[in-house]
Structures are given as C-alpha cells and as structure tokens.
Write an enzyme that holds these catalytic residues in place. Structure first.
Site: not given
Ligand code: B4P
Length: 193
Positions: A14, A89, A128, A134, A146
C-alpha cells in the site's frame, strides 16, 4: 475529486503504490500508519498510547484514527483528491469516512485492494524489518498477529465497498511497476464512470 482507498493486508504494498499514485494523480497521501508513527516520533500523548498497541501488532482505537483523518481533510479543502492508505481498517472507520466526506459533498471513488498471500507478506515484512527499525516488523510472531488482526477486523471492510460497487481487487505479487499499471487501469475505469 478522486478519492481512493488503497487496501490490503500489512506488507501488501500500500505504502509503495501510494507513493507512485500520488505523483501521477496529484493526490494527497493520508497514511494513518505514517501519521501515527509521526505522533510517536514527536512523543505526543496520542503517540504514547498508540505505540503500545502498534508494537503489539494491534489496531489503535477507531476514534483516534478517525480524528486524525478528520483534521487532515479540514486542512486540505482544495485538494484534487486523497489516497487513503491503511484507512479505513474497520467497518466503523469506513462508515465514519463516508460521513466525513459527505460534509464536503464528496465520496470514495473506488477501493483498490492488493491481494498477497500470507507467506509473501511475512517474507516482505521480515525483510523490511532488517532496515526499517519498526518494532512491528521485528519478528514473525508479531507479523502473524497483525495478519490475524487484519483478517478479523479489516477484511470485512472490502465487503463494505463491494456493496457500493466500488471494490476492485488486484494481484499484489509481481513487479512494482506492473502492479502500479494495473492500479491505474482500475482508477481510470472508475473515473470514466
Ligand atoms: P501501516 O503503516 O499501514 O503498515 P503496513 O500495513 O505494515 O504497511 P504497508 O502495507 O503500507 O507496507 P508496504 O506494503 O508498503 O500500519 C502499521 C500499524 O499502524 C498497524 O499495524 C496498526 O497498529 C496501526 N494503524 C495504522 N492505521 C490504522 C487504522 N486505520 N486503524 C487502526 N490502527 C491503524 O511495504 C511492505 C514491504 O513490501 C516494503 O518493504 C516494500 O518494499 C515491499 N514491497 C512492496 N511492494 C512489493 C512488491 N510488489 N514485491 C516485493 N516487495 C514489495
């Protein structure tokens, strides 16, 4: 106005596609994930509350993200349109977004949903996590959490837009430019309606 909801599970692409779409269509990028991370970086009260939930792979409360989007819409009254990235969401967030846009006599043009299987999502996010710093990309258990949060609370949002004939799914596996071209085809088809 062109108002696009870019949808998909964590790691679907996204954020990646948003960067390309805002350039092509001159839209304002509203990523609730980025807005929340900015609150965390500034050490605000909202950021402190959100951090614990985000680091645990959980969604932050609806009223928090709806409030952030409401103020961004108010700050950009002359925008050509918006890309909503990672928002809505939940179904209550989708209902609230429709109500907010109605105040400006606007609505969502279409939802572009990036479809990516779970094993690829985990692979991308772990990769990532090696450079992003993160906490929510740091380990596989958290990433799975998640994905569960997405499947239970977020996936029903697709149906909300399908009922309005605004839902378009795209295969999110492949070259970034190829996925971008497919997204543009969908958006241009929506604009033509
Ligand atoms: P987000 O910031 O929205 O994070 P995300 O879903 O992990 O990111 P995204 O899906 O944009 O990542 P991208 O694919 O671009 O949310 C983080 C957290 O914030 C949530 O868990 C939640 O706690 C909170 N939150 C945010 N919004 C909320 C809301 N509305 N309500 C409640 N809570 C909310 O990138 C993934 C990786 O894949 C990148 O490394 C990229 O390079 C790579 N990639 C992209 N496209 C690829 C391709 N085609 N092939 C290979 N790799 C690709």
């Amino acid at each position: 106005m062109l108002n696009i909801v870019l949808f998909g599970p964590p790691g679907a692409g996204k954020g990646t596609q948003s960067q390309k779409l805002i350039q092509k269509y001159g839209l304002i990028h509203l990523s609730t994930g980025d807005l929340l991370r900015s609150e965390i970086a500034q050490g605000t009260e909202l950021g402190l509350k959100a951090k614990g939930l985000m680091d645990a792979g959980l969604l932050v409360p609806d009223e928090v993200v709806i409030g952030m989007i409401e103020s961004k819409l108010a700050q950009n009254p002359n925008a050509a349109g918006f890309i909503f990235d990672g928002f809505p969401r939940t179904v209550p967030q989708a209902e609230a977004l429709d109500q907010l846009l109605q105040k400006y006599d606007q609505g969502i043009s279409c939802m572009v949903a990036l479809e990516v299987p779970e094993e690829e999502l985990v692979k991308r996010l772990l990769l990532r996590g090696q450079t992003s710093g993160r906490p929510d990309d740091a380990d596989e258990v958290l990433i799975q959490k998640r994905v569960v949060e997405y499947n239970t609370k977020t996936a029903p949002v697709a149906n909300y837009y399908a009922q309005q004939n605004k839902f378009y799914a795209i295969n999110g596996i492949g070259e970034i430019d190829e996925i971008f071209n497919k997204s543009c085809e969908v958006i241009e088809a929506c604009q033509a309606v």
